[in-house]
Design a protein around this motif. Structure first.
Motif, PDB file in Angstrom:
ATOM      1  N   ALA A  41      41.272 -23.287  -5.884  1.00 46.28           N
ATOM      2  CA  ALA A  41      40.794 -22.880  -7.209  1.00 46.28           C
ATOM      3  C   ALA A  41      40.640 -21.369  -7.299  1.00 46.28           C
ATOM      4  O   ALA A  41      40.998 -20.748  -8.310  1.00 46.28           O
ATOM      5  N   LEU A  42      40.142 -20.750  -6.236  1.00 41.92           N
ATOM      6  CA  LEU A  42      39.939 -19.299  -6.242  1.00 41.92           C
ATOM      7  C   LEU A  42      41.278 -18.569  -6.272  1.00 41.92           C
ATOM      8  O   LEU A  42      41.454 -17.582  -7.007  1.00 41.92           O
ATOM      9  N   GLU A  43      42.224 -19.048  -5.476  1.00 45.62           N
ATOM     10  CA  GLU A  43      43.549 -18.429  -5.488  1.00 45.62           C
ATOM     11  C   GLU A  43      44.212 -18.592  -6.847  1.00 45.62           C
ATOM     12  O   GLU A  43      44.881 -17.672  -7.343  1.00 45.62           O
ATOM     13  N   GLY A  44      44.020 -19.754  -7.476  1.00 44.85           N
ATOM     14  CA  GLY A  44      44.592 -19.963  -8.808  1.00 44.85           C
ATOM     15  C   GLY A  44      43.973 -19.048  -9.839  1.00 44.85           C
ATOM     16  O   GLY A  44      44.671 -18.493 -10.711  1.00 44.85           O
ATOM     17  N   ARG A  45      42.676 -18.839  -9.735  1.00 43.83           N
ATOM     18  CA  ARG A  45      41.997 -17.971 -10.695  1.00 43.83           C
ATOM     19  C   ARG A  45      42.425 -16.522 -10.519  1.00 43.83           C
ATOM     20  O   ARG A  45      42.574 -15.774 -11.493  1.00 43.83           O
ATOM     21  N   LEU A  46      42.629 -16.107  -9.275  1.00 45.69           N
ATOM     22  CA  LEU A  46      43.016 -14.723  -8.992  1.00 45.69           C
ATOM     23  C   LEU A  46      44.521 -14.486  -9.128  1.00 45.69           C
ATOM     24  O   LEU A  46      44.973 -13.347  -9.262  1.00 45.69           O
ATOM     25  N   GLY A  47      45.290 -15.566  -9.049  1.00 45.13           N
ATOM     26  CA  GLY A  47      46.743 -15.416  -9.097  1.00 45.13           C
ATOM     27  C   GLY A  47      47.303 -14.754  -7.851  1.00 45.13           C
ATOM     28  O   GLY A  47      48.300 -14.034  -7.918  1.00 45.13           O
ATOM     29  N   ALA A  48      46.663 -14.970  -6.713  1.00 46.24           N
ATOM     30  CA  ALA A  48      47.122 -14.352  -5.460  1.00 46.24           C
ATOM     31  C   ALA A  48      46.723 -15.229  -4.292  1.00 46.24           C
ATOM     32  O   ALA A  48      45.716 -15.956  -4.345  1.00 46.24           O
ATOM     33  N   ARG A  49      47.552 -15.182  -3.238  1.00 47.11           N
ATOM     34  CA  ARG A  49      47.244 -15.885  -2.009  1.00 47.11           C
ATOM     35  C   ARG A  49      46.180 -15.114  -1.238  1.00 47.11           C
ATOM     36  O   ARG A  49      46.319 -13.918  -0.972  1.00 47.11           O
ATOM     37  N   LEU A  50      45.109 -15.796  -0.866  1.00 42.03           N
ATOM     38  CA  LEU A  50      44.053 -15.168  -0.082  1.00 42.03           C
ATOM     39  C   LEU A  50      44.212 -15.424   1.414  1.00 42.03           C
ATOM     40  O   LEU A  50      43.685 -14.662   2.230  1.00 42.03           O
ATOM     41  N   PHE A  51      44.927 -16.490   1.758  1.00 43.63           N
ATOM     42  CA  PHE A  51      45.086 -16.841   3.170  1.00 43.63           C
ATOM     43  C   PHE A  51      46.522 -17.247   3.461  1.00 43.63           C
ATOM     44  O   PHE A  51      47.206 -17.824   2.599  1.00 43.63           O
ATOM     45  N   GLN A  52      46.931 -16.933   4.674  1.00 42.70           N
ATOM     46  CA  GLN A  52      48.167 -17.486   5.216  1.00 42.70           C
ATOM     47  C   GLN A  52      47.803 -18.725   6.022  1.00 42.70           C
ATOM     48  O   GLN A  52      46.970 -18.667   6.923  1.00 42.70           O
ATOM     49  N   ARG A  53      48.403 -19.866   5.668  1.00 45.71           N
ATOM     50  CA  ARG A  53      48.136 -21.108   6.381  1.00 45.71           C
ATOM     51  C   ARG A  53      49.095 -21.229   7.548  1.00 45.71           C
ATOM     52  O   ARG A  53      50.293 -20.980   7.407  1.00 45.71           O
ATOM     53  N   HIS A  54      48.577 -21.601   8.708  1.00 43.38           N
ATOM     54  CA  HIS A  54      49.415 -21.839   9.875  1.00 43.38           C
ATOM     55  C   HIS A  54      48.757 -22.919  10.724  1.00 43.38           C
ATOM     56  O   HIS A  54      47.588 -23.291  10.476  1.00 43.38           O
ATOM     57  N   PRO A  55      49.449 -23.460  11.719  1.00 39.21           N
ATOM     58  CA  PRO A  55      48.891 -24.588  12.487  1.00 39.21           C
ATOM     59  C   PRO A  55      47.542 -24.296  13.137  1.00 39.21           C
ATOM     60  O   PRO A  55      46.747 -25.209  13.362  1.00 39.21           O
ATOM     61  N   ARG A  56      47.268 -23.032  13.460  1.00 38.25           N
ATOM     62  CA  ARG A  56      46.011 -22.701  14.141  1.00 38.25           C
ATOM     63  C   ARG A  56      44.849 -22.460  13.173  1.00 38.25           C
ATOM     64  O   ARG A  56      43.712 -22.336  13.595  1.00 38.25           O
ATOM     65  N   GLY A  57      45.156 -22.335  11.875  1.00 33.70           N
ATOM     66  CA  GLY A  57      44.082 -22.110  10.917  1.00 33.70           C
ATOM     67  C   GLY A  57      44.497 -21.229   9.758  1.00 33.70           C
ATOM     68  O   GLY A  57      45.667 -21.233   9.353  1.00 33.70           O
ATOM     69  N   TYR A  58      43.549 -20.484   9.229  1.00 30.02           N
ATOM     70  CA  TYR A  58      43.753 -19.632   8.059  1.00 30.02           C
ATOM     71  C   TYR A  58      43.543 -18.164   8.446  1.00 30.02           C
ATOM     72  O   TYR A  58      42.544 -17.826   9.083  1.00 30.02           O
ATOM     73  N   THR A  59      44.477 -17.295   8.036  1.00 29.65           N
ATOM     74  CA  THR A  59      44.359 -15.854   8.267  1.00 29.65           C
ATOM     75  C   THR A  59      44.365 -15.147   6.918  1.00 29.65           C
ATOM     76  O   THR A  59      45.261 -15.380   6.105  1.00 29.65           O
ATOM     77  N   PRO A  60      43.387 -14.264   6.649  1.00 27.63           N
ATOM     78  CA  PRO A  60      43.343 -13.588   5.345  1.00 27.63           C
ATOM     79  C   PRO A  60      44.574 -12.713   5.107  1.00 27.63           C
ATOM     80  O   PRO A  60      45.039 -12.018   6.009  1.00 27.63           O
ATOM     81  N   THR A  61      45.096 -12.749   3.887  1.00 29.73           N
ATOM     82  CA  THR A  61      46.152 -11.828   3.477  1.00 29.73           C
ATOM     83  C   THR A  61      45.504 -10.484   3.096  1.00 29.73           C
ATOM     84  O   THR A  61      44.289 -10.321   3.169  1.00 29.73           O
ATOM     85  N   GLU A  62      46.327  -9.538   2.649  1.00 31.28           N
ATOM     86  CA  GLU A  62      45.776  -8.259   2.216  1.00 31.28           C
ATOM     87  C   GLU A  62      44.828  -8.454   1.032  1.00 31.28           C
ATOM     88  O   GLU A  62      43.756  -7.846   0.972  1.00 31.28           O
ATOM     89  N   ALA A  63      45.229  -9.322   0.103  1.00 31.42           N
ATOM     90  CA  ALA A  63      44.350  -9.621  -1.031  1.00 31.42           C
ATOM     91  C   ALA A  63      43.071 -10.290  -0.546  1.00 31.42           C
ATOM     92  O   ALA A  63      41.969 -10.017  -1.056  1.00 31.42           O
ATOM     93  N   GLY A  64      43.224 -11.164   0.432  1.00 33.61           N
ATOM     94  CA  GLY A  64      42.054 -11.821   0.992  1.00 33.61           C
ATOM     95  C   GLY A  64      41.090 -10.849   1.643  1.00 33.61           C
ATOM     96  O   GLY A  64      39.868 -10.975   1.515  1.00 33.61           O
ATOM     97  N   GLN A  65      41.630  -9.848   2.337  1.00 31.24           N
ATOM     98  CA  GLN A  65      40.772  -8.844   2.977  1.00 31.24           C
ATOM     99  C   GLN A  65      39.955  -8.073   1.942  1.00 31.24           C
ATOM    100  O   GLN A  65      38.786  -7.767   2.164  1.00 31.24           O
ATOM    101  N   LEU A  66      40.579  -7.766   0.793  1.00 28.75           N
ATOM    102  CA  LEU A  66      39.853  -7.058  -0.265  1.00 28.75           C
ATOM    103  C   LEU A  66      38.694  -7.901  -0.789  1.00 28.75           C
ATOM    104  O   LEU A  66      37.578  -7.404  -0.988  1.00 28.75           O
ATOM    105  N   LEU A  67      38.955  -9.169  -1.034  1.00 29.31           N
ATOM    106  CA  LEU A  67      37.904 -10.043  -1.531  1.00 29.31           C
ATOM    107  C   LEU A  67      36.803 -10.218  -0.499  1.00 29.31           C
ATOM    108  O   LEU A  67      35.606 -10.187  -0.822  1.00 29.31           O
TER     109      LEU A  67
END
Length: 296
Positions: A41-67
């Motif tokens: 929901a948060l990513e949809g509201r912001l219109g940006a990916r906040l995390f990169q999904r991978h088998p080990r978990g979630y890593t913040p993207t650049e947009a995610g780091q700002l938030l």
């Protein structure tokens, strides 16, 4: 744009800290599906990916780091608020945190004994450490600091006393090596002191400037170890006069001097300074410091 659901931001913050949806869900006490729904929901509201999904978990993207930088600041602000609210009660009760340098405990403990006797509802926590605890983050309610006057803008700073120090030895050391009659004779003696660069005490700086390094036969980063070494007769050493003069096993071989004295400062945060609990601590510490020479 504004946010109307801070729960989603808090969820994203915990996902970034934990690195996994399950870890964030455990911290937040919610189902992992709720965590995923908040992130989507948060990513949809912001219109940006906040995390990169991978088998080990979630890593913040650049947009995610700002938030997350905003979320971290907000979390810190709430921590400060909680610490301040905890100290604003009208009665003298609850946890009271006092911090000082380790070698000040003999002066502080009588104050804590007085507080405990007068206010049995107080839970005392006394932290001795070389590092400076941040009052604005609720790490302590009252701090006693030595040296230059503290300059943090949101703190109330009062001069507590000037802590005098003198040079001491044991009778056994004096019998073996004699007593220095002048500064020039100090080179004929051996000394106990702090590790180079580890102490801000003025007498350690004075000693380093007046005695050759090879004369320092025992150094330690702990005051208790330095005191023990002087008591063991290893060498001459600087000690606070209020404690050393009460020790029958020590002899004052050079009296205190102004350049060996250290100012002690009583520091409280402006938001809590007038609360009954902090004021009770301030009164008790000032009374205990009355034994210090040159009290302010």
């Amino acid at each position: 744009m504004g946010f109307d659901n801070w729960d989603e931001i808090r969820t994203a913050y915990q996902v970034a800290r934990a690195g996994t949806v399950s870890g964030a869900a455990e911290v937040l006490g919610v189902h992992h599906a709720t965590v995923i729904r908040h992130i989507d929901a948060l990513e949809g509201r912001l219109g940006a990916r906040l995390f990169q999904r991978h088998p080990r978990g979630y890593t913040p993207t650049e947009a995610g780091q700002l938030l997350l930088a905003v979320a971290q600041a907000t979390d810190d602000q709430f921590a400060q608020l909680g610490a301040r609210i905890a100290g604003v009660g009208e009665d003298v009760s609850g946890e009271l945190i006092i911090t000082s340098l380790p070698n000040l405990s003999q002066m502080v403990l009588p104050a804590l004994a007085q507080l405990a006797a007068e206010h049995p509802a107080v839970r005392l926590r006394y932290i001795t450490d070389l590092r400076v605890y941040r009052l604005e983050y609720g790490e302590a309610h009252v701090a006693i600091r030595a040296g230059a006057r503290p300059t943090e803008p949101d703190n109330v700073v009062q001069l507590l006393c000037a802590r005098e120090s003198a040079l001491y030895a044991t009778p056994a050391y004096i019998a073996a090596h004699g007593v220095p009659r002048s500064d020039a004779e100090l080179a004929e003696h051996v000394f106990v002191g702090a590790e180079p660069g580890k102490s801000r005490a003025p007498y350690h700086h004075w000693l380093a400037a007046h005695v050759p390094s090879e004369a320092m036969v025992f150094v330690s980063n702990e005051f208790d170890a330095q005191l023990g070494a002087v008591r063991a007769g290893i060498g001459l050493g600087f000690l606070p006069v209020t404690e050393a003069r009460a020790d029958a096993g020590l002899v004052e071989v050079m009296p205190p001097r102004p350049e060996w004295s250290a100012a002690l400062w009583l520091v409280t945060h402006v938001d809590l300074h007038r609360t009954p609990k902090v004021q009770a601590a301030v009164r008790a510490l000032k009374a205990a410091a009355a034994v210090c020479p040159d009290e302010a």
